[in-house]
Design a protein around this motif. Structure first.
Motif, PDB file in Angstrom:
ATOM      1  N   GLU A 132      37.352   8.101  -5.239  1.00 56.85           N
ATOM      2  CA  GLU A 132      37.493   6.701  -5.609  1.00 56.85           C
ATOM      3  C   GLU A 132      36.167   6.094  -6.061  1.00 56.85           C
ATOM      4  O   GLU A 132      36.163   5.082  -6.768  1.00 56.85           O
ATOM      5  CB  GLU A 132      38.055   5.916  -4.423  1.00 56.85           C
ATOM      6  N   TRP A 133      35.038   6.668  -5.649  1.00 52.47           N
ATOM      7  CA  TRP A 133      33.746   6.109  -6.070  1.00 52.47           C
ATOM      8  C   TRP A 133      32.802   7.137  -6.682  1.00 52.47           C
ATOM      9  O   TRP A 133      31.780   6.779  -7.260  1.00 52.47           O
ATOM     10  CB  TRP A 133      33.036   5.443  -4.878  1.00 52.47           C
ATOM     11  N   PHE A 134      33.132   8.411  -6.591  1.00 55.72           N
ATOM     12  CA  PHE A 134      32.196   9.463  -6.952  1.00 55.72           C
ATOM     13  C   PHE A 134      31.815   9.455  -8.428  1.00 55.72           C
ATOM     14  O   PHE A 134      30.723   9.896  -8.795  1.00 55.72           O
ATOM     15  CB  PHE A 134      32.789  10.832  -6.568  1.00 55.72           C
ATOM     16  N   TYR A 135      32.662   8.964  -9.298  1.00 54.00           N
ATOM     17  CA  TYR A 135      32.365   8.962 -10.735  1.00 54.00           C
ATOM     18  C   TYR A 135      31.750   7.639 -11.192  1.00 54.00           C
ATOM     19  O   TYR A 135      31.533   7.428 -12.381  1.00 54.00           O
ATOM     20  CB  TYR A 135      33.626   9.284 -11.534  1.00 54.00           C
ATOM     21  N   ASP A 136      31.449   6.750 -10.244  1.00 62.41           N
ATOM     22  CA  ASP A 136      30.788   5.481 -10.538  1.00 62.41           C
ATOM     23  C   ASP A 136      29.308   5.610 -10.186  1.00 62.41           C
ATOM     24  O   ASP A 136      28.948   5.706  -9.023  1.00 62.41           O
ATOM     25  CB  ASP A 136      31.444   4.365  -9.723  1.00 62.41           C
ATOM     26  N   ASP A 137      28.460   5.616 -11.193  1.00 59.82           N
ATOM     27  CA  ASP A 137      27.036   5.836 -10.955  1.00 59.82           C
ATOM     28  C   ASP A 137      26.453   4.841  -9.958  1.00 59.82           C
ATOM     29  O   ASP A 137      25.591   5.195  -9.144  1.00 59.82           O
ATOM     30  CB  ASP A 137      26.253   5.748 -12.271  1.00 59.82           C
ATOM     31  N   ALA A 138      26.923   3.607  -9.998  1.00 63.87           N
ATOM     32  CA  ALA A 138      26.365   2.575  -9.123  1.00 63.87           C
ATOM     33  C   ALA A 138      26.674   2.826  -7.650  1.00 63.87           C
ATOM     34  O   ALA A 138      26.005   2.264  -6.779  1.00 63.87           O
ATOM     35  CB  ALA A 138      26.898   1.202  -9.538  1.00 63.87           C
TER      36      ALA A 138
END
Length: 306
Positions: free
Chosen positions: A85-91
């Motif tokens: 859910e967050w791993f592909y969001d650089d931030a």
């Protein structure tokens, strides 16, 4: 923060300084040349610790990963299940420096590629694999089951569309085979794709895993990950059968899967031998050669939802 004992073999400068702020302060002031110098002169006698490596659990769908996640949350609360859910969001990748463990439907190749871009932290990879026919059957059944569960509408449109087609096509062997081929990236050789070293696993070379568990070795897996003994609980996401599971053991279906799911068949046999738990052997000496016909970029985004 999860700590580990320090030796000459596993010493990591960054992790030693993070776990020993007094040493870090002395290094920053120039009183000590480095954390390693402190360890060699004092730390080994003082039985100092360092931050343990990040545990990364590659959660292959329908391989008892929910059971592993459940126990990890109890044993090491500072972790993140379903990290796709967050791993592909650089931030959001700063979380890698704050967590004891990360679990997600994230292929090893993508994890191993992205993590070094955001942290120099050491990582130990773990996963579970399952009898390939049982995994395909369970995943196929689950896509029917989600229609009957609360939260069905929260699934992505492509998942709901796949579920609808599977439900409406009937449960004859020809219908099941047609669906498996149409959605092959989701069902066939799925375990190989998750464990492959490269984004497109053309040669079947595996990533470097500290431990690859088969169902009978889940307690060993959890002990290796956490250093704690566990008693396994019933799987929390077990689904009722929506078709006769024996269909997948009929000769016609077994022959079909031997042809189209061959990479996972060979992977599972190799995993049961225990050799996949040797990072050097797994990454440099693949025991079999075959082509996995996968559109990797398309698969990456779809796997992120599982």
């Amino acid at each position: 923060m999860r700590l580990e004992a320090v030796t000459d073999q596993n010493f990591c400068e960054a992790d030693y300084l993070i776990a020993n702020p007094d040493v870090r302060a002395a290094v920053e002031k120039g009183i000590l040349a480095s954390g390693r110098r402190h360890f060699q002169q004092h730390g080994y006698r003082e039985k100092r610790h360092q931050r343990a490596p990040l545990i990364f659990f590659v959660h292959v769908p329908k391989t008892a990963g929910s059971t592993v996640n459940s126990h990890l949350k109890e044993l090491l609360p500072d972790g993140s299940p379903h990290s796709e859910e967050w791993f592909y969001d650089d931030a959001s990748m700063h979380l890698l420096d704050t967590l004891s463990w990360v679990s997600g439907h994230i292929a090893y190749s993508w994890a191993n590629s992205r993590i070094p871009q955001f942290t120099n932290r050491r990582v130990e990879y773990f996963t579970c694999v399952r009898d390939p026919t049982d995994r395909v059957r369970s995943h196929y059944n689950w896509l029917i089951e989600i229609f009957h569960r609360d939260g069905h509408d929260d699934n992505p449109d492509w998942v709901k569309s796949m579920s609808e087609q599977i439900r409406n096509s009937g449960y004859s062997i020809p219908a099941i085979q047609a669906n498996l081929l149409e959605y092959r990236w989701h069902f066939l050789n799925c375990q190989t794709l998750f464990l492959a070293r490269d984004i497109e696993p053309m040669a079947g070379a595996f990533g470097s895993f500290k431990f690859v568990a088969t169902p009978e070795r889940l307690t060993d897996l959890l002990y290796t990950m956490t250093g704690k003994e566990v008693s396994l609980a019933r799987r929390e996401n077990e689904s009722p059968h929506h078709f006769d599971p024996q269909l997948f053991r009929e000769p016609e279906m077994e022959s079909f899967l031997r042809r189209h799911n061959a990479l996972d068949e060979q992977l599972f046999e190799f995993a049961r031998s225990g050799k996949l738990s040797n990072p050097t052997e797994a990454s440099t000496s693949p025991p079999w050669r075959a082509r996995a016909h996968v559109l990797a970029l398309r698969t990456k985004r779809r796997l992120a939802h599982w």
